[in-house]
Design a protein around this motif. Structure first.
Motif, mmCIF file in Angstrom:
data_model
loop_
_atom_site.group_PDB
_atom_site.id
_atom_site.type_symbol
_atom_site.label_atom_id
_atom_site.label_comp_id
_atom_site.label_asym_id
_atom_site.label_seq_id
_atom_site.Cartn_x
_atom_site.Cartn_y
_atom_site.Cartn_z
ATOM 1 N N LYS A 160 -53.331 17.675 13.328
ATOM 2 C CA LYS A 160 -52.560 17.608 14.583
ATOM 3 C C LYS A 160 -53.342 16.837 15.652
ATOM 4 C CE LYS A 160 -49.751 21.696 13.839
ATOM 5 N NZ LYS A 160 -50.468 22.524 12.845
ATOM 6 N N HIS A 161 -54.665 17.023 15.669
ATOM 7 C CA HIS A 161 -55.491 16.253 16.596
ATOM 8 C C HIS A 161 -55.386 14.766 16.285
ATOM 9 C CE1 HIS A 161 -58.426 19.787 17.663
ATOM 10 N NE2 HIS A 161 -57.249 19.882 18.274
ATOM 11 N N PHE A 162 -55.419 14.451 15.001
ATOM 12 C CA PHE A 162 -55.360 13.045 14.600
ATOM 13 C C PHE A 162 -54.026 12.447 15.036
ATOM 14 C CE2 PHE A 162 -55.005 9.431 11.733
ATOM 15 C CZ PHE A 162 -56.287 8.920 11.783
ATOM 16 N N PHE A 163 -52.983 13.238 14.853
ATOM 17 C CA PHE A 163 -51.657 12.750 15.250
ATOM 18 C C PHE A 163 -51.606 12.515 16.760
ATOM 19 C CE2 PHE A 163 -47.166 13.514 16.423
ATOM 20 C CZ PHE A 163 -46.630 12.431 15.760
ATOM 21 N N LYS A 164 -52.190 13.471 17.509
ATOM 22 C CA LYS A 164 -52.218 13.314 18.965
ATOM 23 C C LYS A 164 -52.934 12.032 19.351
ATOM 24 C CE LYS A 164 -52.183 17.809 21.251
ATOM 25 N NZ LYS A 164 -53.000 18.708 22.081
ATOM 26 N N SER A 165 -54.043 11.764 18.686
ATOM 27 C CA SER A 165 -54.819 10.572 19.044
ATOM 28 C C SER A 165 -53.983 9.315 18.817
ATOM 29 C CB SER A 165 -56.130 10.514 18.258
ATOM 30 O OG SER A 165 -55.903 10.157 16.909
ATOM 31 N N LEU A 166 -53.117 9.344 17.799
ATOM 32 C CA LEU A 166 -52.262 8.178 17.556
ATOM 33 C C LEU A 166 -51.182 8.046 18.627
ATOM 34 C CD1 LEU A 166 -51.839 8.538 13.702
ATOM 35 C CD2 LEU A 166 -52.908 6.623 14.857
ATOM 36 N N GLN A 167 -50.826 9.187 19.229
ATOM 37 C CA GLN A 167 -49.788 9.144 20.272
ATOM 38 C C GLN A 167 -50.258 8.436 21.527
ATOM 39 O OE1 GLN A 167 -48.783 13.375 20.355
ATOM 40 N NE2 GLN A 167 -46.704 12.783 19.864
ATOM 41 N N CYS A 168 -51.578 8.196 21.631
ATOM 42 C CA CYS A 168 -52.090 7.443 22.778
ATOM 43 C C CYS A 168 -51.497 6.052 22.832
ATOM 44 C CB CYS A 168 -53.608 7.312 22.697
ATOM 45 S SG CYS A 168 -54.456 8.714 23.359
ATOM 46 N N GLN A 169 -50.852 5.641 21.766
ATOM 47 C CA GLN A 169 -50.300 4.292 21.813
ATOM 48 C C GLN A 169 -49.151 4.185 22.808
ATOM 49 O OE1 GLN A 169 -48.015 2.664 18.682
ATOM 50 N NE2 GLN A 169 -48.149 4.526 17.507
ATOM 51 N N SER A 170 -48.679 5.324 23.357
ATOM 52 C CA SER A 170 -47.683 5.154 24.425
ATOM 53 C C SER A 170 -48.320 4.537 25.666
ATOM 54 C CB SER A 170 -46.941 6.449 24.747
ATOM 55 O OG SER A 170 -47.660 7.565 24.408
ATOM 56 N N ALA A 171 -49.660 4.494 25.725
ATOM 57 C CA ALA A 171 -50.318 3.765 26.821
ATOM 58 C C ALA A 171 -50.310 2.265 26.543
ATOM 59 C CB ALA A 171 -51.744 4.265 26.997
ATOM 60 N N LYS A 172 -49.699 1.869 25.447
ATOM 61 C CA LYS A 172 -49.549 0.470 25.029
ATOM 62 C C LYS A 172 -50.869 -0.307 24.976
ATOM 63 C CE LYS A 172 -44.826 0.244 26.775
ATOM 64 N NZ LYS A 172 -44.647 1.061 27.987
ATOM 65 N N PRO A 173 -51.836 0.215 24.214
ATOM 66 C CA PRO A 173 -53.071 -0.544 24.029
ATOM 67 C C PRO A 173 -52.796 -1.758 23.145
ATOM 68 C CG PRO A 173 -53.060 1.360 22.586
ATOM 69 C CD PRO A 173 -51.821 1.451 23.419
ATOM 70 N N ASP A 174 -53.690 -2.736 23.186
ATOM 71 C CA ASP A 174 -53.491 -3.914 22.343
ATOM 72 C C ASP A 174 -54.068 -3.714 20.949
ATOM 73 O OD1 ASP A 174 -52.166 -5.973 24.095
ATOM 74 O OD2 ASP A 174 -53.777 -5.270 25.382
ATOM 75 N N CYS A 175 -55.099 -2.902 20.829
ATOM 76 C CA CYS A 175 -55.548 -2.489 19.499
ATOM 77 C C CYS A 175 -56.327 -1.183 19.582
ATOM 78 C CB CYS A 175 -56.329 -3.575 18.778
ATOM 79 S SG CYS A 175 -57.487 -4.460 19.771
ATOM 80 N N ALA A 176 -56.580 -0.615 18.400
ATOM 81 C CA ALA A 176 -57.261 0.673 18.340
ATOM 82 C C ALA A 176 -58.284 0.649 17.222
ATOM 83 C CB ALA A 176 -56.252 1.788 18.105
ATOM 84 N N PHE A 177 -59.399 1.313 17.453
ATOM 85 C CA PHE A 177 -60.473 1.359 16.462
ATOM 86 C C PHE A 177 -60.882 2.803 16.211
ATOM 87 C CE2 PHE A 177 -60.654 -2.655 18.598
ATOM 88 C CZ PHE A 177 -60.951 -3.579 17.600
ATOM 89 N N TYR A 178 -61.093 3.143 14.952
ATOM 90 C CA TYR A 178 -61.610 4.466 14.620
ATOM 91 C C TYR A 178 -63.049 4.337 14.133
ATOM 92 C CZ TYR A 178 -57.342 7.177 15.122
ATOM 93 O OH TYR A 178 -56.256 7.829 15.649
ATOM 94 N N GLY A 179 -63.849 5.341 14.451
ATOM 95 C CA GLY A 179 -65.222 5.361 13.954
ATOM 96 C C GLY A 179 -65.734 6.782 13.935
ATOM 97 N N ILE A 180 -66.746 7.031 13.102
ATOM 98 C CA ILE A 180 -67.321 8.373 13.021
ATOM 99 C C ILE A 180 -68.674 8.346 13.720
ATOM 100 C CG2 ILE A 180 -68.198 10.144 11.448
ATOM 101 C CD1 ILE A 180 -66.071 9.165 9.433
ATOM 102 N N ALA A 181 -68.873 9.270 14.660
ATOM 103 C CA ALA A 181 -70.114 9.291 15.434
ATOM 104 C C ALA A 181 -71.290 9.668 14.542
ATOM 105 C CB ALA A 181 -69.979 10.278 16.584
ATOM 106 N N GLN A 182 -72.481 9.398 15.034
ATOM 107 C CA GLN A 182 -73.679 9.670 14.236
ATOM 108 C C GLN A 182 -73.749 11.128 13.822
ATOM 109 O OE1 GLN A 182 -77.268 8.151 15.894
ATOM 110 N NE2 GLN A 182 -76.353 6.176 16.340
ATOM 111 N N GLN A 183 -74.256 11.336 12.621
ATOM 112 C CA GLN A 183 -74.319 12.681 12.001
ATOM 113 C C GLN A 183 -72.929 13.314 11.871
ATOM 114 O OE1 GLN A 183 -77.143 12.804 14.711
ATOM 115 N NE2 GLN A 183 -78.214 11.725 13.059
ATOM 116 N N GLY A 184 -71.906 12.497 11.929
ATOM 117 C CA GLY A 184 -70.547 13.025 11.756
ATOM 118 C C GLY A 184 -70.191 14.062 12.799
ATOM 119 N N SER A 185 -70.658 13.866 14.045
ATOM 120 C CA SER A 185 -70.430 14.904 15.048
ATOM 121 C C SER A 185 -69.002 14.892 15.587
ATOM 122 C CB SER A 185 -71.424 14.752 16.194
ATOM 123 O OG SER A 185 -71.302 13.459 16.744
ATOM 124 N N CYS A 186 -68.340 13.738 15.521
ATOM 125 C CA CYS A 186 -66.933 13.703 15.916
ATOM 126 C C CYS A 186 -66.293 12.419 15.391
ATOM 127 C CB CYS A 186 -66.763 13.802 17.437
ATOM 128 S SG CYS A 186 -67.322 12.360 18.327
#
Lengths: 327, 305
Positions: free
Chosen positions: A268-294
């Motif tokens: 559900k969190h992941f889905f919410k993060s995708l809903q940020c596209q209503s802010a109409k960004p031009d692109c989006a990037f995913y990444g995992i923080a060091q030690q997999g903290s987030c």
């Protein structure tokens, strides 16, 4: 403690048409944090759980004649209900545009241009002896001035503001590898349906540009792999012998080689993060923080008409992990 | 069932489907509650999915091999296995949003007797699923539908009208009488419960609704409302849009058979603004059948003359 500014047309547009609806989906209440140069909308920075969302605007992106002063290094923060803020702004805009449209029809008759003022006030609410803080919008209509008061929390104490600033500094760290999300809308549709199947989402990201999403329960494993995505930061050449493997095997080997990381997040969190596209960004990037903290998602906004990043606006989210990553 | 667990190279079935949404629609039409176990039966003719409830209601979805772009069947006998219907449909549904093309491959069994699904579109993105299967615990009750005499007792009605009538009968609820009579030729649904409600389809008056009618004697049977409702509650919107009919037949002992047709045609051009209703392959239809047992008491038995 004083704050007063005028909203620019661009600022009105950014907030009303793009950001507020995206931010509302992240959670009803957020902190609005104002400094000498920036305005921030912050979700879940002071309490640990939930998706953290950081929207940052340079003051010029939203405001004109921006004036702020406080005994705490000119920093003010308070909690605000985004749906109330959006409603108030929306209503003030309708009055403002109507009046401005009327104005433009009269050549030279526009002595003082109509503007939307935003300020922090203390007022006595009806049936109360205690003055309460409000964020107030004010503009002129045809025959009247319109004022919208949005109730806010008491301003944060000096120590809370310091804590907020510290959390904000911490949250600015970017993952070493970021991959660009393909077709956002498609991914959002997919994850929306994935929500019906399970609660925990495994997200794996490799330096080769592979994004692997998987929901797994005792009854079903459902996954999707996207390959050859654009990589920012640390990258590696994808091994040729990987081509004919299944998505699961390919991810497992990449993790063993140290070329990929995996984390578990709430679907559900992941889905919410995708809903940020209503802010109409031009692109989006995913990444995992060091030690997999987030799991971090960074949205990029271009200066209109160019492919250059608009540094005046930034939006990113940090999704809490449910389990330490196995990398 | 073959011992494919040992030889994953030769699965019982490998098939490809190019219209996942059509199959999702067909399977959804037999999804009348949240938790339902379904049995899948594979054969050289296609796949049959069976669901039932308390030995009073059974539904079958026939996905004939003609619906598949590829159908490689190599099992001996007819492998049967159980899956959760809800999970199976939700899972298939994730494949139907892949945008342009949504072709998938279905394979059974996997190394651990799973049902395997995989998208087959591009090399740079792939969706996959492994659904755990169960040994079907009960032999599904054979409904053994037989005609109730030498002439059939049946009628075909527009699916939309049937659904509307059954939805309206929710108000009296509980038990619904279905009465067919030859003169004047008519079909009557009558509900008695919190109140009385009667809905008549008169053959002469409603020629556009009642497409066919066969009845040589009056019959009357009583069915539980919730089972009747299950037969139409999830009719796919495509059935209504295509203005299709549903056929109802009363068999021996009052067993009611309800049949729907669901189009699984390959979408011509997946563009919302283009009218793609032009050409549809005639054989690409999934058949849905419901069998509803009547509520029996002495009075009812006397009615079936």
């Amino acid at each position: 403690m004083k704050f007063k500014a005028f909203l620019t047309d661009n600022g009105v547009n950014l907030l009303d048409k793009r950001f507020l609806q995206a931010l509302e989906k992240m959670g009803k209440i957020c902190h609005l944090y104002l400094t000498r140069d920036h305005a921030y909308f912050l979700h879940n920075l002071l309490n640990g759980d939930g998706i953290q969302c950081i929207a940052q605007f340079r003051k010029e992106a939203l405001f004109d004649e921006y004036r702020i002063s406080s005994q705490n290094d000119d920093r003010i923060s308070f909690a605000i209900d985004l749906s109330l803020l959006h409603r108030a702004l929306h209503s003030i805009i309708s009055v403002y545009t109507e009046f401005s449209a009327g104005d433009s029809g009269v050549p030279g008759g526009n002595s003082a241009p109509n503007r939307i003022q935003i300020k922090l006030v203390k007022k006595l609410p009806p049936h109360s002896q205690q003055p309460m803080p409000f964020l107030t919008f004010e503009t002129k209509g045809y025959k009247s001035a319109v004022i919208q008061d949005v109730p806010i929390s008491k301003p944060l104490s000096r120590s809370d503001v310091l804590e907020l600033q510290a959390a904000l500094d911490m949250a600015q760290d970017l993952p070493q590898t970021l991959i660009q999300v393909p077709a956002m809308q498609q991914l959002q549709n997919f994850v929306e349906k994935m929500k019906n199947v399970g609660d925990v989402l495994n997200v794996s990201i490799s330096k080769y540009g592979d994004l692997h999403l998987q929901v797994s329960t005792t009854l079903i494993t459902l996954g999707a792999e996207f390959r050859k995505l654009t990589v920012i930061g640390e990258q590696a050449q994808s091994p040729t012998e990987d081509q004919n493997l299944s998505a699961q095997s390919r991810t497992r080997i990449a993790i063993q080689r140290g070329d990929a990381m995996t984390v578990q997040v709430n679907v559900k969190h992941f889905f919410k993060s995708l809903q940020c596209q209503s802010a109409k960004p031009d692109c989006a990037f995913y990444g995992i923080a060091q030690q997999g903290s987030c799991l971090t998602v960074v949205f990029q906004f271009f200066i209109p008409g160019t492919h250059q990043t608009d540094k005046a606006i930034s939006l990113h989210c940090r999704l809490p992990v449910l389990d330490t990553g196995s990398s | 069932m073959s011992s494919s667990g040992i030889e994953p190279e030769s699965p019982d079935l490998v098939c490809q489907l190019d219209n996942v949404q059509g199959v999702v629609d067909a399977l959804t039409s037999v999804r009348w509650k949240k938790q339902q176990h379904a049995v899948l039966e594979l054969s050289e003719h296609g796949i049959v999915l069976i669901v039932e409830e308390t030995a009073c209601l059974q539904a079958k979805v026939y996905l004939q091999r003609e619906l598949f772009v590829k159908y490689e069947y190599s099992a001996e006998g007819r492998p049967r296995f159980g899956v959760s219907l809800g999970l199976f449909v939700d899972c298939l549904n994730t494949f139907s949003v892949q945008g342009h093309s949504s072709a998938i491959e279905i394979r059974y069994p996997g190394p651990d007797m799973q049902l395997l699904l995989k998208s087959v579109e591009s090399s740079d993105s792939c969706t996959y699923a492994e659904i755990r299967t169960r040994i079907p615990d009960t032999i599904s009750w054979d409904y053994n539908f037989e005609p109730a005499g030498s002439t059939p007792l049946s009628f075909t009605v527009k699916s939309a009208a049937l659904k509307e009538a059954i939805d309206d009968l929710e108000w009296p609820g509980s038990s619904i009488y279905l009465i067919l009579q030859p003169s004047p030729p008519s079909v009557t649904f009558r509900g008695e419960g919190h109140g009385d409600l009667q809905i008549d389809f008169m053959c002469h008056a409603n020629t556009d609704l009642l497409v066919a009618f066969h009845c040589d004697r009056q019959v009357s049977h009583r069915y539980k409302y919730k089972f009747l409702r299950a037969t139409t509650s999830n009719i796919p919107s495509s059935v209504i849009r295509d203005n299709r009919g549903s056929k109802l037949t009363i068999g021996r002992g009052g067993m009611l058979k309800v049949q729907h047709l669901v189009s699984v045609a390959k979408p011509a051009i997946p563009h919302p603004h283009v009218d793609s209703s032009g050409y549809q392959q005639p054989s690409r239809i999934a058949y849905i059948e419901f069998f509803v047992k009547p509520e029996v008491d002495d009075a009812d038995n006397a009615n079936d003359t």
